[in-house]
Scaffold this motif. Structure first.
Motif, PDB file in Angstrom:
ATOM      1  N   GLU A 126      -2.290   5.912  13.055  1.00 23.62           N
ATOM      2  CA  GLU A 126      -3.054   5.185  12.042  1.00 23.62           C
ATOM      3  C   GLU A 126      -2.397   5.279  10.677  1.00 23.62           C
ATOM      4  O   GLU A 126      -2.390   4.313   9.914  1.00 23.62           O
ATOM      5  CB  GLU A 126      -4.482   5.723  11.979  1.00 23.62           C
ATOM      6  N   LEU A 130      -1.158   1.745   9.107  1.00 23.55           N
ATOM      7  CA  LEU A 130      -2.275   1.328   8.267  1.00 23.55           C
ATOM      8  C   LEU A 130      -1.871   0.157   7.386  1.00 23.55           C
ATOM      9  O   LEU A 130      -0.815   0.163   6.769  1.00 23.55           O
ATOM     10  CB  LEU A 130      -2.742   2.494   7.393  1.00 23.55           C
ATOM     11  N   PHE A 134      -5.795  -2.166   1.740  1.00 24.24           N
ATOM     12  CA  PHE A 134      -7.048  -1.456   1.552  1.00 24.24           C
ATOM     13  C   PHE A 134      -7.084  -0.838   0.163  1.00 24.24           C
ATOM     14  O   PHE A 134      -6.066  -0.354  -0.350  1.00 24.24           O
ATOM     15  CB  PHE A 134      -7.229  -0.358   2.610  1.00 24.24           C
ATOM     16  N   GLN A 136      -8.894   1.817  -0.720  1.00 21.66           N
ATOM     17  CA  GLN A 136      -8.975   3.273  -0.710  1.00 21.66           C
ATOM     18  C   GLN A 136      -7.592   3.889  -0.553  1.00 21.66           C
ATOM     19  O   GLN A 136      -6.618   3.199  -0.271  1.00 21.66           O
ATOM     20  CB  GLN A 136      -9.877   3.748   0.433  1.00 21.66           C
ATOM     21  N   ARG A 138      -4.572   5.949   1.150  1.00 26.47           N
ATOM     22  CA  ARG A 138      -4.036   5.841   2.509  1.00 26.47           C
ATOM     23  C   ARG A 138      -4.550   6.969   3.397  1.00 26.47           C
ATOM     24  O   ARG A 138      -4.901   6.760   4.559  1.00 26.47           O
ATOM     25  CB  ARG A 138      -2.510   5.871   2.442  1.00 26.47           C
ATOM     26  N   GLN A 141      -8.345   6.432   4.240  1.00 24.68           N
ATOM     27  CA  GLN A 141      -8.552   5.383   5.228  1.00 24.68           C
ATOM     28  C   GLN A 141      -8.055   5.813   6.595  1.00 24.68           C
ATOM     29  O   GLN A 141      -8.648   5.482   7.625  1.00 24.68           O
ATOM     30  CB  GLN A 141      -7.835   4.102   4.789  1.00 24.68           C
ATOM     31  N   THR A 142      -6.977   6.581   6.631  1.00 27.81           N
ATOM     32  CA  THR A 142      -6.486   7.112   7.899  1.00 27.81           C
ATOM     33  C   THR A 142      -7.514   8.029   8.542  1.00 27.81           C
ATOM     34  O   THR A 142      -7.748   7.969   9.761  1.00 27.81           O
ATOM     35  CB  THR A 142      -5.171   7.877   7.681  1.00 27.81           C
ATOM     36  N   LYS A 144     -10.750   7.911   8.138  1.00 26.38           N
ATOM     37  CA  LYS A 144     -11.864   7.090   8.615  1.00 26.38           C
ATOM     38  C   LYS A 144     -11.520   6.413   9.935  1.00 26.38           C
ATOM     39  O   LYS A 144     -12.311   6.432  10.880  1.00 26.38           O
ATOM     40  CB  LYS A 144     -12.225   6.041   7.570  1.00 26.38           C
ATOM     41  N   ASN A 145     -10.348   5.810   9.995  1.00 24.04           N
ATOM     42  CA  ASN A 145      -9.938   5.150  11.229  1.00 24.04           C
ATOM     43  C   ASN A 145      -9.863   6.134  12.394  1.00 24.04           C
ATOM     44  O   ASN A 145     -10.287   5.840  13.511  1.00 24.04           O
ATOM     45  CB  ASN A 145      -8.582   4.475  11.038  1.00 24.04           C
ATOM     46  N   HIS A 306     -13.367  -2.276  10.013  1.00 23.58           N
ATOM     47  CA  HIS A 306     -12.337  -2.648   9.049  1.00 23.58           C
ATOM     48  C   HIS A 306     -11.221  -3.430   9.714  1.00 23.58           C
ATOM     49  O   HIS A 306     -10.610  -4.305   9.115  1.00 23.58           O
ATOM     50  CB  HIS A 306     -11.785  -1.401   8.353  1.00 23.58           C
TER      51      HIS A 306
END
Length: 335
Positions: A126, A130, A134, A136, A138, A141-142, A144-145, A306
């Motif tokens: 991710e 990514l 986005f 947010q 990096r 967000q990683t 979250k994913n 997302h």
């Protein structure tokens, strides 16, 4: 496909022929697709906001208690508090007379790889792939994913574990090392190929857990969970990381091969170690494949918001550009 005709009359010479230019325009359905995509994204955003507001109450009030109850029941079954069925055995059965020499893939190794390997691979993948649009950070967000995907993985793993535990409790089939681990009292007095339905383990060399586990052969839990783990990661890498346009096209297949090799080693060693019969391993593999299919396809948990929103946004942009480009046909002369 709607057709728009534009008649162009020449003012310079009225006697000249009139030219008709036919322009193919996108149908109403095509023109409305970007609007529909925006509405879908907005609808998904509304649903996500709703669950963000109410997800904590549902999680703490329903999901967490149900998960704790489920784990408690599994723990009670493993400790023998919840009894399981004993299928019985035939005296002097050679299929149950193998010595116990340990496990090539121990339970500790299996559990650690089941929990650690997926989250490490998903997090690294991710972070590398990514999207850059986005707002947010990096790393955030990683995380979250990775959380969304790992939640789906654990969801399928729990279903797999529950199915295996229930089947073990209902069947109660002896392992190939049954006589060595259990040393049933009835085996000391029975003769020939007599069937024994009621027995008690009397082994002094192995703990009570090993004695109890000696008649929990069907199906193979090692096989079902390792197959689930290996196939889930291989599926994820195929969906997320593989592309013919990448600089390397062999890295992802090699990682997928390693995942499948891990599943094969965990499965086949259960037979070579005489810890399971071949049919135990076969059914365990079927359960593993079925649980992967359920987790990533039937329940539709392999996609997350997302990603869908980003894909819809890019698709909307591409289709909007297509609606601005019309295919002009060759002029047709009208007498």
């Amino acid at each position: 496909m709607g057709v728009f005709e534009c008649v162009v009359a020449s003012k310079m010479n009225p006697t000249e022929s009139t030219e008709v230019f036919t322009i193919n325009m996108a149908s109403n359905e095509t023109l409305n697709e970007p609007v529909r995509l925006r509405r879908d994204v907005e609808s998904q955003s509304t649903k996500t906001n709703f669950w963000n507001r109410h997800g904590l109450w549902w999680t703490m009030g329903i999901d967490l208690p149900l998960l704790l109850i489920l784990l408690a029941l599994i723990g009670l079954f493993e400790m023998g508090v919840i009894p399981n069925h004993k299928a019985g055995f035939y005296c002097n059965d050679p299929a149950l007379s193998f010595p116990f020499n340990g496990d090539t893939v121990t339970s500790q190794v299996l559990v650690s790889t089941l929990l650690i390997m997926p989250i490490v691979i998903v997090a690294i993948t991710e972070y590398i792939f990514l999207a850059a649009d986005f707002s947010q950070s990096r790393i955030l967000q990683t995380c979250k994913n990775t959380f969304y995907l790992y939640r789906t993985y654990v969801y399928g793993l729990l279903i797999n574990l529950c199915v295996v535990e229930v089947m073990k409790g209902l069947v109660g089939n002896p392992r190939p090392t049954f006589f060595d681990l259990c040393e049933p009292d009835a085996a000391k007095t029975c003769k020939g190929s007599e069937f024994v339905a009621d027995f008690k383990c009397t082994s002094q060399r192995f703990s009570s857990w090993y004695q109890m586990d000696s008649y929990r052969s069907f199906p193979s839990g090692h096989t079902s969970m390792s197959v689930y783990c290996g196939l889930f990661i291989a599926w994820y890498l195929q969906r997320r990381a593989f592309n013919w346009r990448h600089r390397t096209i062999f890295l992802v297949p090699v990682l997928q091969l390693l995942c499948l090799t891990y599943a094969a080693v965990c499965s086949l060693t259960r037979i070579t170690d005489h810890r399971h019969h071949w049919w135990d391993v076969l059914v365990g593999a079927i359960i593993g494949v079925a649980s992967v299919y359920y987790a990533v396809i039937i329940s539709s948990n392999f996609t997350y918001y997302h990603s869908r929103a980003s894909d819809a946004k890019s698709e909307e942009s591409r289709r909007t550009m297509r609606t601005l480009i019309y295919d002009e046909q060759r002029p047709v002369t009208v007498p």
